[in-house]
Scaffold this motif. Structure first.
Motif, PDB file in Angstrom:
ATOM      1  N   PHE A   1       5.271  -8.117  -5.233  1.00  0.00           N
ATOM      2  CA  PHE A   1       3.928  -8.028  -4.663  1.00  0.00           C
ATOM      3  C   PHE A   1       2.864  -8.443  -5.668  1.00  0.00           C
ATOM      4  O   PHE A   1       2.993  -8.190  -6.872  1.00  0.00           O
ATOM      5  N   ASP A   2       1.796  -9.046  -5.149  1.00  0.00           N
ATOM      6  CA  ASP A   2       0.661  -9.434  -5.986  1.00  0.00           C
ATOM      7  C   ASP A   2      -0.233  -8.238  -6.297  1.00  0.00           C
ATOM      8  O   ASP A   2      -0.847  -8.175  -7.356  1.00  0.00           O
ATOM      9  N   ARG A   3      -0.311  -7.316  -5.357  1.00  0.00           N
ATOM     10  CA  ARG A   3      -1.107  -6.107  -5.543  1.00  0.00           C
ATOM     11  C   ARG A   3      -0.324  -4.902  -5.014  1.00  0.00           C
ATOM     12  O   ARG A   3       0.213  -4.945  -3.902  1.00  0.00           O
ATOM     13  N   ILE A   4      -0.289  -3.851  -5.813  1.00  0.00           N
ATOM     14  CA  ILE A   4       0.285  -2.578  -5.380  1.00  0.00           C
ATOM     15  C   ILE A   4      -0.832  -1.548  -5.470  1.00  0.00           C
ATOM     16  O   ILE A   4      -1.404  -1.340  -6.543  1.00  0.00           O
ATOM     17  N   VAL A   5      -1.142  -0.928  -4.338  1.00  0.00           N
ATOM     18  CA  VAL A   5      -2.341  -0.093  -4.230  1.00  0.00           C
ATOM     19  C   VAL A   5      -1.968   1.353  -3.906  1.00  0.00           C
ATOM     20  O   VAL A   5      -1.210   1.613  -2.971  1.00  0.00           O
ATOM     21  N   TYR A   6      -2.514   2.272  -4.687  1.00  0.00           N
ATOM     22  CA  TYR A   6      -2.297   3.700  -4.447  1.00  0.00           C
ATOM     23  C   TYR A   6      -3.650   4.383  -4.545  1.00  0.00           C
ATOM     24  O   TYR A   6      -4.205   4.559  -5.629  1.00  0.00           O
ATOM     25  N   ASN A   7      -4.183   4.791  -3.398  1.00  0.00           N
ATOM     26  CA  ASN A   7      -5.495   5.432  -3.370  1.00  0.00           C
ATOM     27  C   ASN A   7      -5.372   6.951  -3.457  1.00  0.00           C
ATOM     28  O   ASN A   7      -4.659   7.564  -2.662  1.00  0.00           O
ATOM     29  N   PHE A   8      -6.051   7.531  -4.410  1.00  0.00           N
ATOM     30  CA  PHE A   8      -6.115   8.977  -4.594  1.00  0.00           C
ATOM     31  C   PHE A   8      -4.725   9.641  -4.562  1.00  0.00           C
ATOM     32  O   PHE A   8      -4.445  10.481  -3.693  1.00  0.00           O
ATOM     33  N   PRO A   9      -3.852   9.256  -5.487  1.00  0.00           N
ATOM     34  CA  PRO A   9      -2.532   9.894  -5.542  1.00  0.00           C
ATOM     35  C   PRO A   9      -2.676  11.394  -5.760  1.00  0.00           C
ATOM     36  O   PRO A   9      -3.545  11.844  -6.512  1.00  0.00           O
ATOM     37  N   HIS A  10      -1.835  12.160  -5.093  1.00  0.00           N
ATOM     38  CA  HIS A  10      -1.930  13.622  -5.177  1.00  0.00           C
ATOM     39  C   HIS A  10      -0.564  14.228  -4.910  1.00  0.00           C
ATOM     40  O   HIS A  10       0.147  13.817  -3.994  1.00  0.00           O
ATOM     41  N   ALA A  11      -0.189  15.174  -5.725  1.00  0.00           N
ATOM     42  CA  ALA A  11       1.141  15.787  -5.625  1.00  0.00           C
ATOM     43  C   ALA A  11       1.196  16.945  -4.639  1.00  0.00           C
ATOM     44  O   ALA A  11       2.242  17.591  -4.505  1.00  0.00           O
ATOM     45  N   GLY A  12       0.090  17.219  -3.926  1.00  0.00           N
ATOM     46  CA  GLY A  12       0.071  18.332  -2.980  1.00  0.00           C
ATOM     47  C   GLY A  12      -0.621  19.545  -3.567  1.00  0.00           C
ATOM     48  O   GLY A  12      -0.701  19.717  -4.782  1.00  0.00           O
ATOM     49  N   PHE A  13      -1.095  20.413  -2.693  1.00  0.00           N
ATOM     50  CA  PHE A  13      -1.844  21.593  -3.128  1.00  0.00           C
ATOM     51  C   PHE A  13      -0.886  22.750  -3.371  1.00  0.00           C
ATOM     52  O   PHE A  13      -0.684  23.616  -2.510  1.00  0.00           O
ATOM     53  N   ILE A  14      -0.305  22.785  -4.549  1.00  0.00           N
ATOM     54  CA  ILE A  14       0.629  23.853  -4.917  1.00  0.00           C
ATOM     55  C   ILE A  14      -0.113  24.995  -5.599  1.00  0.00           C
ATOM     56  O   ILE A  14       0.057  26.160  -5.259  1.00  0.00           O
ATOM     57  N   CYS A  15      -0.959  24.632  -6.550  1.00  0.00           N
ATOM     58  CA  CYS A  15      -1.779  25.616  -7.273  1.00  0.00           C
ATOM     59  C   CYS A  15      -3.218  25.103  -7.314  1.00  0.00           C
ATOM     60  O   CYS A  15      -3.544  24.095  -6.692  1.00  0.00           O
ATOM     61  N   SER A  16      -4.036  25.791  -8.067  1.00  0.00           N
ATOM     62  CA  SER A  16      -5.399  25.337  -8.267  1.00  0.00           C
ATOM     63  C   SER A  16      -5.394  23.997  -8.997  1.00  0.00           C
ATOM     64  O   SER A  16      -4.536  23.751  -9.844  1.00  0.00           O
TER      65      SER A  16
ATOM     66  N   LEU B   1       0.851  -1.188   0.000  1.00  0.00           N
ATOM     67  CA  LEU B   1       0.000   0.000   0.000  1.00  0.00           C
ATOM     68  C   LEU B   1       0.884   1.233   0.000  1.00  0.00           C
ATOM     69  O   LEU B   1       1.760   1.380   0.862  1.00  0.00           O
ATOM     70  N   VAL B   2       0.665   2.096  -0.960  1.00  0.00           N
ATOM     71  CA  VAL B   2       1.527   3.253  -1.194  1.00  0.00           C
ATOM     72  C   VAL B   2       0.784   4.549  -0.856  1.00  0.00           C
ATOM     73  O   VAL B   2      -0.410   4.676  -1.126  1.00  0.00           O
ATOM     74  N   GLY B   3       1.511   5.495  -0.261  1.00  0.00           N
ATOM     75  CA  GLY B   3       0.938   6.811  -0.024  1.00  0.00           C
ATOM     76  C   GLY B   3      -0.192   6.823   0.981  1.00  0.00           C
ATOM     77  O   GLY B   3      -1.139   7.620   0.853  1.00  0.00           O
ATOM     78  N   GLU B   4      -0.101   5.970   1.996  1.00  0.00           N
ATOM     79  CA  GLU B   4      -1.142   5.956   3.028  1.00  0.00           C
ATOM     80  C   GLU B   4      -1.135   7.279   3.800  1.00  0.00           C
ATOM     81  O   GLU B   4      -0.080   7.867   4.050  1.00  0.00           O
ATOM     82  N   GLY B   5      -2.347   7.728   4.181  1.00  0.00           N
ATOM     83  CA  GLY B   5      -2.471   8.932   4.995  1.00  0.00           C
ATOM     84  C   GLY B   5      -2.417   8.561   6.466  1.00  0.00           C
ATOM     85  O   GLY B   5      -1.343   8.458   7.055  1.00  0.00           O
ATOM     86  N   ASP B   6      -3.572   8.309   7.053  1.00  0.00           N
ATOM     87  CA  ASP B   6      -3.589   7.899   8.468  1.00  0.00           C
ATOM     88  C   ASP B   6      -3.602   6.381   8.619  1.00  0.00           C
ATOM     89  O   ASP B   6      -3.843   5.858   9.702  1.00  0.00           O
ATOM     90  N   PHE B   7      -3.358   5.661   7.531  1.00  0.00           N
ATOM     91  CA  PHE B   7      -3.287   4.194   7.507  1.00  0.00           C
ATOM     92  C   PHE B   7      -4.631   3.528   7.798  1.00  0.00           C
ATOM     93  O   PHE B   7      -4.680   2.353   8.145  1.00  0.00           O
ATOM     94  N   SER B   8      -5.706   4.251   7.625  1.00  0.00           N
ATOM     95  CA  SER B   8      -7.015   3.661   7.894  1.00  0.00           C
ATOM     96  C   SER B   8      -7.443   2.690   6.795  1.00  0.00           C
ATOM     97  O   SER B   8      -8.198   1.741   7.067  1.00  0.00           O
ATOM     98  N   PHE B   9      -6.967   2.884   5.558  1.00  0.00           N
ATOM     99  CA  PHE B   9      -7.303   1.930   4.495  1.00  0.00           C
ATOM    100  C   PHE B   9      -6.599   0.594   4.753  1.00  0.00           C
ATOM    101  O   PHE B   9      -7.206  -0.475   4.659  1.00  0.00           O
ATOM    102  N   SER B  10      -5.319   0.663   5.086  1.00  0.00           N
ATOM    103  CA  SER B  10      -4.577  -0.555   5.407  1.00  0.00           C
ATOM    104  C   SER B  10      -5.226  -1.296   6.567  1.00  0.00           C
ATOM    105  O   SER B  10      -5.369  -2.521   6.537  1.00  0.00           O
ATOM    106  N   LEU B  11      -5.632  -0.546   7.576  1.00  0.00           N
ATOM    107  CA  LEU B  11      -6.246  -1.153   8.747  1.00  0.00           C
ATOM    108  C   LEU B  11      -7.593  -1.774   8.402  1.00  0.00           C
ATOM    109  O   LEU B  11      -7.974  -2.812   8.958  1.00  0.00           O
ATOM    110  N   SER B  12      -8.318  -1.174   7.464  1.00  0.00           N
ATOM    111  CA  SER B  12      -9.601  -1.724   7.033  1.00  0.00           C
ATOM    112  C   SER B  12      -9.398  -3.116   6.433  1.00  0.00           C
ATOM    113  O   SER B  12     -10.144  -4.058   6.741  1.00  0.00           O
ATOM    114  N   LEU B  13      -8.375  -3.248   5.567  1.00  0.00           N
ATOM    115  CA  LEU B  13      -8.088  -4.551   4.970  1.00  0.00           C
ATOM    116  C   LEU B  13      -7.617  -5.541   6.027  1.00  0.00           C
ATOM    117  O   LEU B  13      -8.061  -6.697   6.064  1.00  0.00           O
TER     118      LEU B  13
END
Length: 330
Positions: free
Chosen positions: A102-117, A28-40
């Protein structure tokens, strides 16, 4: 000890949550508070096959998300490996990851950060750069025989301008399916903003899908057809080992070679090791390639693009193995 035994017992029963099963090796890549990983992990009852990562450091994570520390602690109790400071665009170089497939590589809602609009051309280019780097690195960590890369992404304007599918294709992936993403499928998952002045707030998901990609079989690099690590180990194992490389054209028994025959280019690697003054031949690995038109038993360059690519990969393999044979390991 009891916890370990519980994990072993739980592992004997395969459980599933949407696209994922407890048998899979999941990154699991780019986890925020790790709640998705914990859900699984909670759905499976254990997480010994999971590796969950965040770009944030451990301290930064605790500062940004109120539940991150407790989520990580619970994941580790369930057997999950948690890594911090993992950049999606360089992760394949990480020592803790690059020795795994890995059998599965997961990236939920990838985002480069709020730099501009979100609608600005510069911001969109940042997102595309992130996706390009992610797919380049995911390719190196994926089990190519049956692995999948999953990216959950919002649809519509301006997200369609990120060109997710096109970027995946450039890196040798093909789309299997795009299925509707529903938060309700993952109880406990809270999609966090992750950046800006309120990183711990959730954002409106709206219309989003999980895009499932696999490697295009016609574009696999030759190390994916024969294990590069295995080849090195074979020739490094003993100083008096040598190698025999055979390239043969094989056809079905009782048939003549024609343009329509089921011929295969077959590469066989054998190791010979002196034992009591006798050469003992031990087959190491055999790889068969799809049909190539060689009716006169000569290596003609096929017109078909995929067959041409396979023949080129075969040549690369032979060159590599010859180099290994005649340049001893130290």
């Amino acid at each position: 000890m009891d916890s370990f035994i519980d994990h072993e017992v739980a592992a004997s029963v395969v459980k599933k949550r949407r696209h994922y099963t407890s048998k899979q090796r999941i990154l699991l890549v780019g986890e925020g508070d790790f709640s998705f990983s914990l859900s699984l992990a909670t759905a499976f009852g254990f997480a010994t096959g999971m590796v969950a990562t965040s770009l944030d450091s451990k301290d930064r994570l605790a500062y940004k998300y109120c539940s991150a520390t407790s989520n990580v602690e619970r994941l580790r109790q369930l057997g999950c490996r948690v890594l911090h400071g993992i950049d999606a665009t360089t992760m394949s170089k990480n020592l803790s990851l690059r020795t795994n497939k890995f059998d599965r590589i997961v990236y939920n809602f990838p985002h480069a950060g709020f730099i501009c609009s979100e609608t600005s051309a510069f911001q969109i280019e940042l997102h595309k750069h992130l996706l390009m780097g992610f797919f380049e690195n995911a390719r190196e960590l994926l089990s190519h025989s049956h692995g999948e890369v999953h990216v959950t992404h919002k649809q519509g304007h301006p997200y369609s301008k990120w060109e997710l599918e096109k970027i995946a294709e450039k890196n040798g992936f093909v789309l299997i399916e795009a299925s509707r993403f529903r938060l309700s499928d993952y109880p406990g998952y809270l999609n966090k903003r992750g950046a800006g002045s309120h990183p711990d707030r959730t954002f409106y998901v709206g219309k989003a899908s999980t895009f499932r990609f696999k490697m295009d079989a016609g574009l696999l690099d030759w190390p994916d057809l024969i294990s590069l690590q295995m080849v090195y180990e074979c020739f490094a194992e003993t100083g008096n080992s040598t190698a025999v490389i055979k390239v043969e054209v094989m056809e079905d028994e009782g048939t003549e070679a024609t343009n329509d025959s089921d011929e295969k280019m077959c590469l066989t690697v054998e190791r010979t090791k002196p034992v009591h003054e006798t050469l003992v031949h031990r087959p190491v690995h055999t790889t068969s390639f799809p049909a190539i038109n060689t009716p006169d038993k000569k290596c003609k360059l096929p017109e078909d693009d995929k067959s041409t690519a396979i023949l080129k990969l075969l040549i690369k393999m032979v060159k590599f193995l010859v180099r290994v044979c005649f340049h001893p390991f130290h």
